[in-house]
Design a protein around this motif. Structure first.
Motif, mmCIF file in Angstrom:
data_model
loop_
_atom_site.group_PDB
_atom_site.id
_atom_site.type_symbol
_atom_site.label_atom_id
_atom_site.label_comp_id
_atom_site.label_asym_id
_atom_site.label_seq_id
_atom_site.Cartn_x
_atom_site.Cartn_y
_atom_site.Cartn_z
ATOM 1 N N ASP A 100 15.779 14.707 7.144
ATOM 2 C CA ASP A 100 15.658 15.432 8.413
ATOM 3 C C ASP A 100 15.413 14.466 9.574
ATOM 4 O OD1 ASP A 100 16.064 17.742 7.134
ATOM 5 O OD2 ASP A 100 13.936 18.307 7.004
ATOM 6 N N LYS A 101 15.772 14.949 10.811
ATOM 7 C CA LYS A 101 15.565 14.114 11.998
ATOM 8 C C LYS A 101 14.081 14.018 12.303
ATOM 9 C CE LYS A 101 19.967 14.677 14.281
ATOM 10 N NZ LYS A 101 20.690 15.080 15.479
ATOM 11 N N LYS A 102 13.640 12.863 12.619
ATOM 12 C CA LYS A 102 12.241 12.600 12.947
ATOM 13 C C LYS A 102 12.006 12.824 14.450
ATOM 14 C CE LYS A 102 11.253 11.059 8.818
ATOM 15 N NZ LYS A 102 12.528 11.474 8.233
ATOM 16 N N PRO A 103 10.722 13.013 14.858
ATOM 17 C CA PRO A 103 10.419 13.167 16.292
ATOM 18 C C PRO A 103 10.961 12.015 17.141
ATOM 19 C CG PRO A 103 8.516 13.680 14.962
ATOM 20 C CD PRO A 103 9.562 13.173 14.016
ATOM 21 N N LYS A 136 16.087 11.007 25.725
ATOM 22 C CA LYS A 136 16.259 9.907 26.686
ATOM 23 C C LYS A 136 17.737 9.714 27.010
ATOM 24 C CE LYS A 136 14.433 5.259 27.547
ATOM 25 N NZ LYS A 136 15.069 5.272 28.788
ATOM 26 N N LYS A 137 18.549 9.849 25.972
ATOM 27 C CA LYS A 137 19.984 9.715 26.199
ATOM 28 C C LYS A 137 20.472 10.800 27.153
ATOM 29 C CE LYS A 137 21.543 7.344 22.039
ATOM 30 N NZ LYS A 137 22.209 7.505 20.755
ATOM 31 N N ALA A 165 14.352 12.669 18.159
ATOM 32 C CA ALA A 165 14.446 13.651 19.243
ATOM 33 C C ALA A 165 14.180 12.999 20.586
ATOM 34 C CB ALA A 165 13.452 14.777 18.999
ATOM 35 N N ALA A 166 13.174 12.097 20.611
ATOM 36 C CA ALA A 166 12.855 11.412 21.866
ATOM 37 C C ALA A 166 14.017 10.550 22.330
ATOM 38 C CB ALA A 166 11.608 10.542 21.674
#
Lengths: 146, 125
Positions: free
Chosen positions: B55-58, B66-67, B61-62
């Motif tokens: 799974d994607k980690k926090p 930012k992108k 997401a950051a």
């Protein structure tokens, strides 16, 4: 670097050239020849009928200034002195020729011209220069009260 | 004739050998050794079996956020308008200063007409 030096040189040249522009003032006091005993002197009562004078400058610089009617001391109420007029110029060499032509009417046509006076001043680097100009009678008062 | 055949073979055989070596170095041509191992490259033995680990980690997401921020147009950023404002003020000051300097270098203002004089004319009037 070379361009910067060139620009700096041009700026210095511009400053040097522009530095020549200093004001010089010529304060010319104008009066009518009120000596009625002279051939070119105004007769009694004539000076008060002069309505307009045109002061012009030629030579090293040029300019023109209209005096009167009912302003700048014209018509003269008493005596023969009009007053002092200041001409400003950047010129500091050559000759400045001042001429005042007097008219006995508001219109400055040749037939109304009654007097003329000239004076020449050498233009110098001095800031303020003074001169005296006397206006002599050159014609009859034919336009008075027109 | 025989000598010609010998020379031809002597030149051709080394070239054929070099061709095989080149393919092996570039990896374009799978070697027979690797294909015979029986393990499919798509089956990564090191890949974790636990789905939670995938799974994607926090942090991901950051980075994604930012992108997204970076895609904001330049003219919508306050820094852009701050730079534009400073540049505009600078240009205006430069023009005003240059004009004042030019005027001063060209003699400046004519002195006021003396109250006792009947009139003043000429340069500056």
């Amino acid at each position: 670097m070379r361009a910067a030096r060139l620009l700096f040189g041009l700026a210095l040249a511009a400053v040097g050239a522009a530095g020549c522009h200093d004001f010089h003032y010529y304060d010319v006091t104008v009066a009518f020849n009120g000596d009625s005993t002279q051939a070119n002197g105004f007769k009694v009562g004539e000076i008060g009928n002069i309505q307009v004078c045109v002061m012009s400058v030629s030579g090293a610089d040029s300019g023109s200034f209209r005096i009167g009617p009912n302003s700048q001391g014209l018509p003269v109420t008493s005596g023969s002195l009009i007053g002092t007029f200041e001409f400003s110029t950047f010129e500091d060499s050559g000759t400045l020729n001042f001429k005042v032509e007097a008219y006995d009417a508001s219109n400055t046509t040749p037939d109304c011209k009654v007097g003329e006076g000239t004076t020449s001043v050498m233009a110098t680097a001095t800031t303020t220069n003074t001169a005296m100009l006397t206006v002599n009678r050159t014609g009859n008062f034919t336009c008075t009260n027109m | 004739m025989r000598a010609g055949i010998v020379v031809a073979l002597a030149v051709t055989l080394p070239l054929l050998g070099l061709r095989g070596v080149a393919h092996a170095d570039l990896g374009d041509e799978p070697s027979s050794k690797s294909s015979s191992g029986g393990i499919d490259q798509a089956d990564d033995a090191d890949k974790p079996k636990d789905p939670s680990l995938l799974d994607k980690k926090p942090a991901d997401a950051a980075v994604a956020q930012k992108k997204q921020v970076d895609t904001t147009p330049m003219y919508e950023k306050w820094q852009f308008w701050a730079i534009v404002g400073v540049a505009a003020v600078g240009v205006a000051a430069l023009i005003w200063g240059g004009s004042a300097l030019y005027h001063q270098l060209n003699g400046g203002d004519v002195r006021p007409c003396n109250m006792d004089f009947k009139g003043c004319f000429g340069e500056g009037h």
